[in-house]
Design a protein around this motif. Sequence first.
Motif, PDB file in Angstrom:
ATOM      1  N   SER A 132       1.002  -1.059   0.063  1.00  0.00           N
ATOM      2  CA  SER A 132       0.029  -0.049  -0.183  1.00  0.00           C
ATOM      3  C   SER A 132       0.819   1.177  -0.104  1.00  0.00           C
ATOM      4  N   GLY A 133       0.237   2.427  -0.137  1.00  0.00           N
ATOM      5  CA  GLY A 133       0.795   3.653  -0.171  1.00  0.00           C
ATOM      6  C   GLY A 133       1.986   4.022  -1.100  1.00  0.00           C
ATOM      7  N   ASP A 134       3.238   4.439  -1.118  1.00  0.00           N
ATOM      8  CA  ASP A 134       4.375   4.636  -1.760  1.00  0.00           C
ATOM      9  C   ASP A 134       4.902   3.181  -2.515  1.00  0.00           C
ATOM     10  N   ALA A 135       5.009   2.321  -1.651  1.00  0.00           N
ATOM     11  CA  ALA A 135       5.582   0.827  -2.208  1.00  0.00           C
ATOM     12  C   ALA A 135       4.568   0.334  -3.113  1.00  0.00           C
ATOM     13  N   ALA A 136       3.232   0.368  -3.193  1.00  0.00           N
ATOM     14  CA  ALA A 136       2.275   0.267  -3.986  1.00  0.00           C
ATOM     15  C   ALA A 136       2.338   0.906  -5.346  1.00  0.00           C
ATOM     16  N   GLU A 137       2.606   2.093  -5.363  1.00  0.00           N
ATOM     17  CA  GLU A 137       2.740   3.167  -6.359  1.00  0.00           C
ATOM     18  C   GLU A 137       4.237   2.847  -7.068  1.00  0.00           C
ATOM     19  N   LYS A 138       5.065   2.479  -6.283  1.00  0.00           N
ATOM     20  CA  LYS A 138       6.530   2.259  -6.980  1.00  0.00           C
ATOM     21  C   LYS A 138       6.574   1.029  -7.604  1.00  0.00           C
ATOM     22  N   LEU A 139       5.545   0.001  -7.139  1.00  0.00           N
ATOM     23  CA  LEU A 139       5.938  -1.604  -7.758  1.00  0.00           C
ATOM     24  C   LEU A 139       4.662  -1.724  -8.243  1.00  0.00           C
ATOM     25  N   GLU A 140       3.866  -0.901  -8.985  1.00  0.00           N
ATOM     26  CA  GLU A 140       2.550  -1.146  -9.417  1.00  0.00           C
ATOM     27  C   GLU A 140       2.657  -1.726 -10.666  1.00  0.00           C
ATOM     28  N   ASN A 141       3.783  -1.869 -11.567  1.00  0.00           N
ATOM     29  CA  ASN A 141       4.107  -2.326 -12.667  1.00  0.00           C
ATOM     30  C   ASN A 141       4.535  -3.712 -12.766  1.00  0.00           C
ATOM     31  N   ILE A 142       4.761  -4.240 -11.541  1.00  0.00           N
ATOM     32  CA  ILE A 142       5.142  -5.809 -11.512  1.00  0.00           C
ATOM     33  C   ILE A 142       4.043  -6.704 -11.732  1.00  0.00           C
ATOM     34  N   GLN A 143       4.143  -7.624 -12.585  1.00  0.00           N
ATOM     35  CA  GLN A 143       3.275  -8.454 -13.027  1.00  0.00           C
ATOM     36  C   GLN A 143       3.320  -9.709 -12.291  1.00  0.00           C
ATOM     37  N   PRO A 144       2.346 -10.335 -11.656  1.00  0.00           N
ATOM     38  CA  PRO A 144       2.315 -11.668 -10.885  1.00  0.00           C
ATOM     39  C   PRO A 144       3.380 -12.624 -11.768  1.00  0.00           C
ATOM     40  N   ALA A 145       3.281 -12.669 -12.861  1.00  0.00           N
ATOM     41  CA  ALA A 145       3.936 -13.825 -13.777  1.00  0.00           C
ATOM     42  C   ALA A 145       5.422 -13.494 -13.624  1.00  0.00           C
ATOM     43  N   GLN A 146       5.927 -12.292 -13.548  1.00  0.00           N
ATOM     44  CA  GLN A 146       7.178 -12.076 -13.192  1.00  0.00           C
ATOM     45  C   GLN A 146       7.802 -12.679 -11.795  1.00  0.00           C
ATOM     46  N   LEU A 147       6.982 -13.127 -10.789  1.00  0.00           N
ATOM     47  CA  LEU A 147       7.487 -13.356  -9.504  1.00  0.00           C
ATOM     48  C   LEU A 147       7.077 -14.767  -9.374  1.00  0.00           C
TER      49      LEU A 147
END
Length: 140
Positions: free
Chosen positions: A2-17
């Motif tokens: 949530s917050g800043d972390a959610a913004e900064k990492l919003e482009n990560i796709q679940p498939a990438q992980l």
Amino acid sequence: LSGDAAEKLENIQPAQLSHEDSVFRFKQFITEAYEPIEDFRTGKIMDHFLESFTRKRNQDVGDYNRDWVKELAKAEKVTGELQPTWKAYLYLKKMRLDHRQYTQVLVASLGVFTVEALQLAALKTFPTLREGTGTENGGR
């Protein structure tokens, strides 16, 4: 997230992980997202150490030595250890001595150019150094 972390990492796709090394990959994404902040923090600490930190007006050598240890530790924590000769040079430079005092400290260090030798020499030579007079507190 949530917050800043959610913004900064919003482009990560679940498939990438979804791999064996998913935790490692996630840590990499976090590091890449926050790296500019770390670079800024490192720059700020180094700017303070290199440009702002010096012996204060009328500061005793013992107090300066304690401040030196704290400030050097902060700088080396973010950049790694400085070479001993650089540390010794910076210690003397930041002490803000006039030419005569500088020479006296070098002579008192008996040719050993390390921070430890210079600290001891400065403490013995000018334990109560006054700014701009070249004398100790009692020696007007």
